[in-house]
Motif scaffolding. Structure first.
Motif, PDB file in Angstrom:
ATOM      1  N   GLN A 126       5.382 -17.880  -3.289  1.00 43.26           N
ATOM      2  CA  GLN A 126       6.709 -18.148  -2.756  1.00 43.26           C
ATOM      3  C   GLN A 126       7.717 -18.383  -3.881  1.00 43.26           C
ATOM      4  O   GLN A 126       8.868 -17.949  -3.794  1.00 43.26           O
ATOM      5  CB  GLN A 126       6.666 -19.342  -1.800  1.00 43.26           C
ATOM      6  CG  GLN A 126       6.036 -19.046  -0.462  1.00 43.26           C
ATOM      7  CD  GLN A 126       6.887 -18.125   0.401  1.00 43.26           C
ATOM      8  OE1 GLN A 126       7.928 -17.632  -0.020  1.00 43.26           O
ATOM      9  NE2 GLN A 126       6.444 -17.876   1.623  1.00 43.26           N
ATOM     10  N   TRP A 132      13.023 -25.981   1.695  1.00 47.83           N
ATOM     11  CA  TRP A 132      12.677 -26.823   0.549  1.00 47.83           C
ATOM     12  C   TRP A 132      11.935 -28.087   0.957  1.00 47.83           C
ATOM     13  O   TRP A 132      12.252 -28.722   1.967  1.00 47.83           O
ATOM     14  CB  TRP A 132      13.953 -27.238  -0.188  1.00 47.83           C
ATOM     15  CG  TRP A 132      14.712 -26.095  -0.790  1.00 47.83           C
ATOM     16  CD1 TRP A 132      15.586 -25.260  -0.148  1.00 47.83           C
ATOM     17  CD2 TRP A 132      14.670 -25.657  -2.150  1.00 47.83           C
ATOM     18  NE1 TRP A 132      16.093 -24.335  -1.022  1.00 47.83           N
ATOM     19  CE2 TRP A 132      15.555 -24.547  -2.259  1.00 47.83           C
ATOM     20  CE3 TRP A 132      13.978 -26.089  -3.278  1.00 47.83           C
ATOM     21  CZ2 TRP A 132      15.757 -23.870  -3.460  1.00 47.83           C
ATOM     22  CZ3 TRP A 132      14.180 -25.419  -4.476  1.00 47.83           C
ATOM     23  CH2 TRP A 132      15.057 -24.325  -4.563  1.00 47.83           C
ATOM     24  N   VAL A 190       8.347 -24.670  -1.717  1.00 46.51           N
ATOM     25  CA  VAL A 190       9.411 -23.848  -1.151  1.00 46.51           C
ATOM     26  C   VAL A 190       8.826 -22.765  -0.252  1.00 46.51           C
ATOM     27  O   VAL A 190       7.643 -22.422  -0.361  1.00 46.51           O
ATOM     28  CB  VAL A 190      10.274 -23.167  -2.244  1.00 46.51           C
ATOM     29  CG1 VAL A 190      10.953 -24.196  -3.122  1.00 46.51           C
ATOM     30  CG2 VAL A 190       9.435 -22.196  -3.071  1.00 46.51           C
ATOM     31  N   PHE A 243      10.480 -19.138   0.749  1.00 45.02           N
ATOM     32  CA  PHE A 243      11.598 -18.197   0.712  1.00 45.02           C
ATOM     33  C   PHE A 243      11.539 -17.283   1.930  1.00 45.02           C
ATOM     34  O   PHE A 243      10.499 -16.708   2.241  1.00 45.02           O
ATOM     35  CB  PHE A 243      11.549 -17.368  -0.575  1.00 45.02           C
ATOM     36  CG  PHE A 243      12.543 -16.243  -0.600  1.00 45.02           C
ATOM     37  CD1 PHE A 243      13.889 -16.494  -0.803  1.00 45.02           C
ATOM     38  CD2 PHE A 243      12.134 -14.927  -0.398  1.00 45.02           C
ATOM     39  CE1 PHE A 243      14.816 -15.464  -0.805  1.00 45.02           C
ATOM     40  CE2 PHE A 243      13.047 -13.884  -0.407  1.00 45.02           C
ATOM     41  CZ  PHE A 243      14.389 -14.154  -0.618  1.00 45.02           C
ATOM     42  N   LEU A 275      11.166 -16.361  -4.663  1.00 50.99           N
ATOM     43  CA  LEU A 275      12.449 -17.040  -4.839  1.00 50.99           C
ATOM     44  C   LEU A 275      13.086 -16.667  -6.167  1.00 50.99           C
ATOM     45  O   LEU A 275      14.280 -16.337  -6.222  1.00 50.99           O
ATOM     46  CB  LEU A 275      12.265 -18.560  -4.749  1.00 50.99           C
ATOM     47  CG  LEU A 275      13.486 -19.413  -5.109  1.00 50.99           C
ATOM     48  CD1 LEU A 275      14.687 -19.052  -4.243  1.00 50.99           C
ATOM     49  CD2 LEU A 275      13.165 -20.898  -4.983  1.00 50.99           C
ATOM     50  N   THR A 319      16.137 -20.360   1.308  1.00 53.43           N
ATOM     51  CA  THR A 319      14.831 -20.948   1.040  1.00 53.43           C
ATOM     52  C   THR A 319      14.705 -22.284   1.756  1.00 53.43           C
ATOM     53  O   THR A 319      15.674 -23.033   1.865  1.00 53.43           O
ATOM     54  CB  THR A 319      14.640 -21.153  -0.481  1.00 53.43           C
ATOM     55  OG1 THR A 319      14.701 -19.871  -1.126  1.00 53.43           O
ATOM     56  CG2 THR A 319      13.309 -21.803  -0.800  1.00 53.43           C
TER      57      THR A 319
END
Length: 276
Positions: free
Chosen positions: A139, A160, A97, A99, A143, A158
């Motif tokens: 990260q 993905w 991810v 963010f 998140l 975010t």
């Protein structure tokens, strides 16, 4: 139109072999090192508890057929847009991810929600790789911190998986809800590829892949500055590489078949001569 997905530049940094988080007794939960933040992923029954499900040749073939393109094109796009190692997961069930705090602030303001009292939250700090051990862990820490403020807006803010698709684009990926999008991102790299395919379909990008119009695909997917990183040239080169590889594979199979047939007839001729 602003299609993507600023995370292309961050993919290489996020491609780490393991998250290094401590697995908890709670299903689908991991404790991040350095503080009490817990990574929560969707609780679904069919996740492989021991392995990250990487892309297979069958996955490439299936999505290529779905889009009406050849496998070499599919592989080229994955290689350039998701990175050469195209890893979609930091650990089992935990997708890569990225963010974006600026998007989070903007969407919070649009929703009429205040975040002033959270100004010192980890969500608004730079990724602390020293504390969490890697960029990927840092990260996830951001998140999960943002999720404590507003989970929906945090997930929307975010990027993905291997293609770094923004959560705010979940509908363009064919999902009925943000929760479905996040859950599928957590399942396997095949699901991430399928979500990417739906994104391409819903944004009329498939036409450029079918005609090998790399410039137009790069322009609409990577943005107007695509040429600065030579996305179109790299896509073309990757396609040529995978196309040549497929031709070589077919030729090898053909040669093996020819050799097998030749051997069969040689044995048959020898048998006839022996009988005579």
């Amino acid at each position: 139109k602003n299609i993507i997905l600023f995370g292309t530049l961050a993919v290489a940094a996020l491609n780490i072999p393991t998250l290094g988080a401590q697995e908890l007794g709670i299903p689908h939960s991991w404790m991040l090192p350095g503080d009490s933040l817990v990574v929560h992923i969707p609780d679904f029954a069919d996740i492989d508890p021991d392995h990250i499900q990487r892309l297979t040749e069958e996955d490439y073939r299936h999505v290529a057929e779905e889009l009406g393109i050849d496998i070499a094109t599919m592989k080229a796009v994955v290689e350039i847009e998701a990175g050469s190692s195209h890893m979609g997961f930091a650990a089992k069930g935990i997708p890569i991810v990225n963010f974006d705090a600026s998007i989070f602030r903007s969407r919070m303001r649009k929703a009429g929600k205040s975040y002033a009292k959270y100004s010192k939250s980890i969500a608004f700090q730079r990724p602390n790789t020293r504390k969490y051990g890697s960029f990927g862990m840092a990260q996830w820490a951001r998140l999960e911190s943002a999720r404590k403020i507003n989970r929906t807006i945090a997930d929307e803010s975010t990027f993905w998986g291997m293609f770094q698709i923004g959560g705010f684009n979940y509908r363009q990926c064919g999902c009925k809800s943000l929760e479905e999008f996040v859950e599928r991102m957590c399942r396997s790299e095949a699901e991430q590829l399928e979500l990417f395919a739906q994104f391409c379909i819903n944004n009329d990008l498939v036409q450029y892949l079918k005609t090998k119009n790399w410039k137009q695909f790069a322009y609409h997917y990577n943005g107007p500055s695509y040429h600065k990183r030579n996305y179109h040239g790299r896509l073309k080169n990757a396609y040529n590489k995978h196309s040549d590889s497929n031709i070589g594979h077919r030729n090898n199979k053909k040669n093996l078949k020819t050799a097998s047939c030749g051997k069969f007839f040689a044995v048959l001729l020898a048998s006839v001569i022996f009988l005579l």
